[in-house]
Design a protein around this motif. Structure first.
Motif, PDB file in Angstrom:
ATOM      1  N   LEU A   1      -4.236 -16.631   3.734  1.00 58.83           N
ATOM      2  CA  LEU A   1      -4.118 -15.207   4.035  1.00 58.83           C
ATOM      3  C   LEU A   1      -3.493 -14.976   5.405  1.00 58.83           C
ATOM      4  CD1 LEU A   1      -7.560 -14.011   2.619  1.00 58.83           C
ATOM      5  CD2 LEU A   1      -5.296 -13.625   1.632  1.00 58.83           C
ATOM      6  N   SER A   2      -3.808 -15.828   6.356  1.00 57.73           N
ATOM      7  CA  SER A   2      -3.190 -15.719   7.677  1.00 57.73           C
ATOM      8  C   SER A   2      -1.687 -15.961   7.585  1.00 57.73           C
ATOM      9  CB  SER A   2      -3.824 -16.728   8.645  1.00 57.73           C
ATOM     10  OG  SER A   2      -5.174 -16.409   8.896  1.00 57.73           O
ATOM     11  N   ALA A   3      -1.308 -16.946   6.766  1.00 54.55           N
ATOM     12  CA  ALA A   3       0.115 -17.237   6.578  1.00 54.55           C
ATOM     13  C   ALA A   3       0.823 -16.058   5.914  1.00 54.55           C
ATOM     14  CB  ALA A   3       0.283 -18.495   5.731  1.00 54.55           C
ATOM     15  N   VAL A   4       0.163 -15.421   4.951  1.00 57.18           N
ATOM     16  CA  VAL A   4       0.755 -14.255   4.283  1.00 57.18           C
ATOM     17  C   VAL A   4       1.009 -13.146   5.286  1.00 57.18           C
ATOM     18  CG1 VAL A   4       0.318 -12.400   2.632  1.00 57.18           C
ATOM     19  CG2 VAL A   4      -0.195 -14.762   2.004  1.00 57.18           C
ATOM     20  N   ARG A   5       0.015 -12.852   6.131  1.00 54.48           N
ATOM     21  CA  ARG A   5       0.188 -11.796   7.130  1.00 54.48           C
ATOM     22  C   ARG A   5       1.284 -12.151   8.128  1.00 54.48           C
ATOM     23  NH1 ARG A   5      -5.487 -11.427   6.301  1.00 54.48           N
ATOM     24  NH2 ARG A   5      -5.889 -13.039   7.862  1.00 54.48           N
ATOM     25  N   GLU A   6       1.367 -13.427   8.486  1.00 56.42           N
ATOM     26  CA  GLU A   6       2.395 -13.870   9.429  1.00 56.42           C
ATOM     27  C   GLU A   6       3.787 -13.732   8.826  1.00 56.42           C
ATOM     28  OE1 GLU A   6       4.021 -18.051  11.412  1.00 56.42           O
ATOM     29  OE2 GLU A   6       2.088 -18.002  10.369  1.00 56.42           O
ATOM     30  N   VAL A   7       3.958 -14.249   7.619  1.00 59.43           N
ATOM     31  CA  VAL A   7       5.279 -14.241   6.984  1.00 59.43           C
ATOM     32  C   VAL A   7       5.693 -12.827   6.609  1.00 59.43           C
ATOM     33  CG1 VAL A   7       6.634 -15.134   5.039  1.00 59.43           C
ATOM     34  CG2 VAL A   7       4.974 -16.605   6.182  1.00 59.43           C
ATOM     35  N   ALA A   8       4.732 -11.966   6.333  1.00 55.32           N
ATOM     36  CA  ALA A   8       5.033 -10.579   5.972  1.00 55.32           C
ATOM     37  C   ALA A   8       5.757  -9.842   7.086  1.00 55.32           C
ATOM     38  CB  ALA A   8       3.754  -9.839   5.608  1.00 55.32           C
ATOM     39  N   THR A   9       5.661 -10.337   8.311  1.00 56.72           N
ATOM     40  CA  THR A   9       6.332  -9.674   9.433  1.00 56.72           C
ATOM     41  C   THR A   9       7.837  -9.898   9.425  1.00 56.72           C
ATOM     42  OG1 THR A   9       6.014 -11.571  10.917  1.00 56.72           O
ATOM     43  CG2 THR A   9       4.272  -9.906  10.865  1.00 56.72           C
ATOM     44  N   TYR A  10       8.302 -10.921   8.694  1.00 53.55           N
ATOM     45  CA  TYR A  10       9.746 -11.181   8.696  1.00 53.55           C
ATOM     46  C   TYR A  10      10.343 -11.437   7.316  1.00 53.55           C
ATOM     47  CZ  TYR A  10       8.264 -16.119   8.558  1.00 53.55           C
ATOM     48  OH  TYR A  10       7.681 -17.323   8.228  1.00 53.55           O
ATOM     49  N   ASP A  11       9.511 -11.550   6.289  1.00 51.64           N
ATOM     50  CA  ASP A  11      10.021 -11.766   4.940  1.00 51.64           C
ATOM     51  C   ASP A  11       9.702 -10.549   4.080  1.00 51.64           C
ATOM     52  OD1 ASP A  11       9.607 -12.717   1.966  1.00 51.64           O
ATOM     53  OD2 ASP A  11      10.851 -14.268   2.894  1.00 51.64           O
ATOM     54  N   ALA A  12      10.738  -9.852   3.607  1.00 56.52           N
ATOM     55  CA  ALA A  12      10.543  -8.590   2.885  1.00 56.52           C
ATOM     56  C   ALA A  12       9.763  -8.784   1.596  1.00 56.52           C
ATOM     57  CB  ALA A  12      11.901  -7.954   2.581  1.00 56.52           C
ATOM     58  N   ALA A  13      10.037  -9.884   0.881  1.00 57.65           N
ATOM     59  CA  ALA A  13       9.366 -10.105  -0.398  1.00 57.65           C
ATOM     60  C   ALA A  13       7.867 -10.318  -0.203  1.00 57.65           C
ATOM     61  CB  ALA A  13       9.984 -11.304  -1.115  1.00 57.65           C
ATOM     62  N   VAL A  14       7.500 -11.106   0.804  1.00 58.37           N
ATOM     63  CA  VAL A  14       6.087 -11.330   1.087  1.00 58.37           C
ATOM     64  C   VAL A  14       5.443 -10.046   1.599  1.00 58.37           C
ATOM     65  CG1 VAL A  14       4.447 -12.592   2.535  1.00 58.37           C
ATOM     66  CG2 VAL A  14       6.399 -13.786   1.523  1.00 58.37           C
ATOM     67  N   ARG A  15       6.181  -9.291   2.430  1.00 54.92           N
ATOM     68  CA  ARG A  15       5.657  -8.021   2.934  1.00 54.92           C
ATOM     69  C   ARG A  15       5.403  -7.061   1.777  1.00 54.92           C
ATOM     70  NH1 ARG A  15       9.065  -7.368   6.479  1.00 54.92           N
ATOM     71  NH2 ARG A  15      10.619  -6.088   5.426  1.00 54.92           N
ATOM     72  N   ASP A  16       6.321  -6.986   0.840  1.00 56.18           N
ATOM     73  CA  ASP A  16       6.137  -6.106  -0.318  1.00 56.18           C
ATOM     74  C   ASP A  16       4.926  -6.537  -1.133  1.00 56.18           C
ATOM     75  OD1 ASP A  16       8.335  -4.668   0.437  1.00 56.18           O
ATOM     76  OD2 ASP A  16       9.699  -5.594  -1.016  1.00 56.18           O
ATOM     77  N   PHE A  17       4.755  -7.849  -1.292  1.00 54.22           N
ATOM     78  CA  PHE A  17       3.599  -8.368  -2.033  1.00 54.22           C
ATOM     79  C   PHE A  17       2.308  -7.986  -1.322  1.00 54.22           C
ATOM     80  CE2 PHE A  17       0.339 -11.476  -2.919  1.00 54.22           C
ATOM     81  CZ  PHE A  17       0.438 -11.687  -4.281  1.00 54.22           C
ATOM     82  N   TYR A  18       2.286  -8.178   0.006  1.00 54.42           N
ATOM     83  CA  TYR A  18       1.081  -7.900   0.787  1.00 54.42           C
ATOM     84  C   TYR A  18       0.719  -6.421   0.750  1.00 54.42           C
ATOM     85  CZ  TYR A  18      -1.951  -7.570   4.908  1.00 54.42           C
ATOM     86  OH  TYR A  18      -3.003  -7.319   5.752  1.00 54.42           O
ATOM     87  N   THR A  19       1.714  -5.566   0.957  1.00 53.50           N
ATOM     88  CA  THR A  19       1.426  -4.132   0.955  1.00 53.50           C
ATOM     89  C   THR A  19       1.077  -3.628  -0.444  1.00 53.50           C
ATOM     90  OG1 THR A  19       3.798  -3.635   0.763  1.00 53.50           O
ATOM     91  CG2 THR A  19       2.855  -3.660   2.975  1.00 53.50           C
ATOM     92  N   ALA A  20       1.719  -4.192  -1.467  1.00 57.94           N
ATOM     93  CA  ALA A  20       1.407  -3.789  -2.839  1.00 57.94           C
ATOM     94  C   ALA A  20      -0.033  -4.134  -3.178  1.00 57.94           C
ATOM     95  CB  ALA A  20       2.358  -4.469  -3.815  1.00 57.94           C
ATOM     96  N   ASP A  21      -0.507  -5.254  -2.645  1.00 56.67           N
ATOM     97  CA  ASP A  21      -1.887  -5.665  -2.872  1.00 56.67           C
ATOM     98  C   ASP A  21      -2.843  -4.616  -2.327  1.00 56.67           C
ATOM     99  OD1 ASP A  21      -4.069  -7.174  -3.543  1.00 56.67           O
ATOM    100  OD2 ASP A  21      -3.888  -8.573  -1.881  1.00 56.67           O
ATOM    101  N   LEU A  22      -2.655  -4.214  -1.063  1.00 53.40           N
ATOM    102  CA  LEU A  22      -3.529  -3.223  -0.456  1.00 53.40           C
ATOM    103  C   LEU A  22      -3.343  -1.846  -1.089  1.00 53.40           C
ATOM    104  CD1 LEU A  22      -3.375  -4.233   3.310  1.00 53.40           C
ATOM    105  CD2 LEU A  22      -5.234  -4.588   1.688  1.00 53.40           C
ATOM    106  N   GLU A  23      -2.115  -1.522  -1.464  1.00 55.59           N
ATOM    107  CA  GLU A  23      -1.876  -0.238  -2.121  1.00 55.59           C
ATOM    108  C   GLU A  23      -2.631  -0.158  -3.445  1.00 55.59           C
ATOM    109  OE1 GLU A  23       2.327  -0.202  -2.327  1.00 55.59           O
ATOM    110  OE2 GLU A  23       2.615   0.552  -0.275  1.00 55.59           O
ATOM    111  N   GLY A  24      -2.717  -1.298  -4.147  1.00 56.88           N
ATOM    112  CA  GLY A  24      -3.458  -1.319  -5.401  1.00 56.88           C
ATOM    113  C   GLY A  24      -4.929  -1.027  -5.194  1.00 56.88           C
ATOM    114  N   PHE A  25      -5.515  -1.614  -4.160  1.00 59.84           N
ATOM    115  CA  PHE A  25      -6.920  -1.345  -3.844  1.00 59.84           C
ATOM    116  C   PHE A  25      -7.096   0.091  -3.370  1.00 59.84           C
ATOM    117  CE2 PHE A  25      -7.213  -6.010  -3.616  1.00 59.84           C
ATOM    118  CZ  PHE A  25      -8.382  -6.199  -4.341  1.00 59.84           C
ATOM    119  N   ASP A  26      -6.123   0.579  -2.596  1.00 65.96           N
ATOM    120  CA  ASP A  26      -6.165   1.956  -2.113  1.00 65.96           C
ATOM    121  C   ASP A  26      -6.215   2.919  -3.304  1.00 65.96           C
ATOM    122  OD1 ASP A  26      -5.849   4.374  -0.801  1.00 65.96           O
ATOM    123  OD2 ASP A  26      -4.181   3.719   0.434  1.00 65.96           O
TER     124      ASP A  26
END
Length: 221
Positions: free
Chosen positions: A115-140
């Motif tokens: 999870l730390s790696a996901v948050r780190e990579v999300a800062t510079y990789d659009a695909a990982v960032r989209d995955f990460y935000t989509a995850d939280l948006e789903g819970f939201d």
């Protein structure tokens, strides 16, 4: 002949699944060993997995693809826990949410390196960032739906802004848990889970309704 062909296809599929699993497991082992995801090379991964470079690129376009695969496993486990959400199950919601957060914290702590790696990579990789935000948006969206349902049932006060509340408790809760795991050795997990559970329940689902006093005729003079 048909049975031989089916057996051959099945064997190929099993070997493919095995190779893919080896690659995913290799990255997880490296992260759990304390290695930084950005510093783990593809060569390091294929050596750890015991497969060829060609095999790596047969399944993944690059390292972020494996990271998303690992994160998907955690997301699926989290969603399985979230499916147990039922604000209308009784007025012991604070205790039920506390138990839920204890399970979520245990899951996140077990997979903290990923999870730390996901948050780190999300800062510079659009695909990982989209995955990460989509995850939280789903819970939201899931929390918002339950808040609106509880408002319609008259259990949650109508003056609660359900959209704003769901954002605060989901996005804020995610950041709180991530920071907590970074700075706490696990001894404070029960306390954090209790606070999150009570904040969710009494701060949103069962927040006391508020009224605005209307000015009296005397006050208007």
């Amino acid at each position: 002949m048909a049975s031989v062909t089916r057996r051959r296809d099945r064997d190929l599929q099993e070997r493919s699944t095995e190779a893919e699993t080896k690659l995913v497991s290799a990255v997880e082992r490296l992260l759990n060993a304390g290695e930084s995801f950005t510093e783990i090379s593809v060569q390091r991964i294929i050596e750890e997995a015991g497969v060829s470079r060609a095999t790596f690129y047969a399944y993944f376009q690059g390292k972020p693809d494996i990271l998303r695969r690992l994160a998907q496993k955690i997301r699926d486990a989290s969603l399985a826990l979230a499916e147990q959400w039922d604000p209308g199950a009784g007025e012991d919601g604070a205790d039920r949410y506390t138990a839920f957060f204890q399970d979520v914290l245990a899951l996140h702590r077990a997979h903290h390196p990923v999870l730390s790696a996901v948050r780190e990579v999300a800062t510079y990789d659009a695909a990982v960032r989209d995955f990460y935000t989509a995850d939280l948006e789903g819970f939201d969206e899931a929390v918002l739906a339950t808040l609106l349902e509880q408002q319609r049932a008259g259990a949650t006060p109508s003056d609660l802004d359900a959209v704003a509340a769901s954002r605060v408790i989901v996005w804020g809760g995610a950041q709180a848990m991530a920071h907590h795991i970074n700075v706490d050795d696990g001894s404070g997990d029960a306390a954090l889970a209790r606070e999150l559970g009570h904040i969710w329940w009494y701060g949103a689902y069962r927040r006391p309704g508020t009224t605005i006093d209307q000015p009296s005729s005397e006050d208007m003079k």
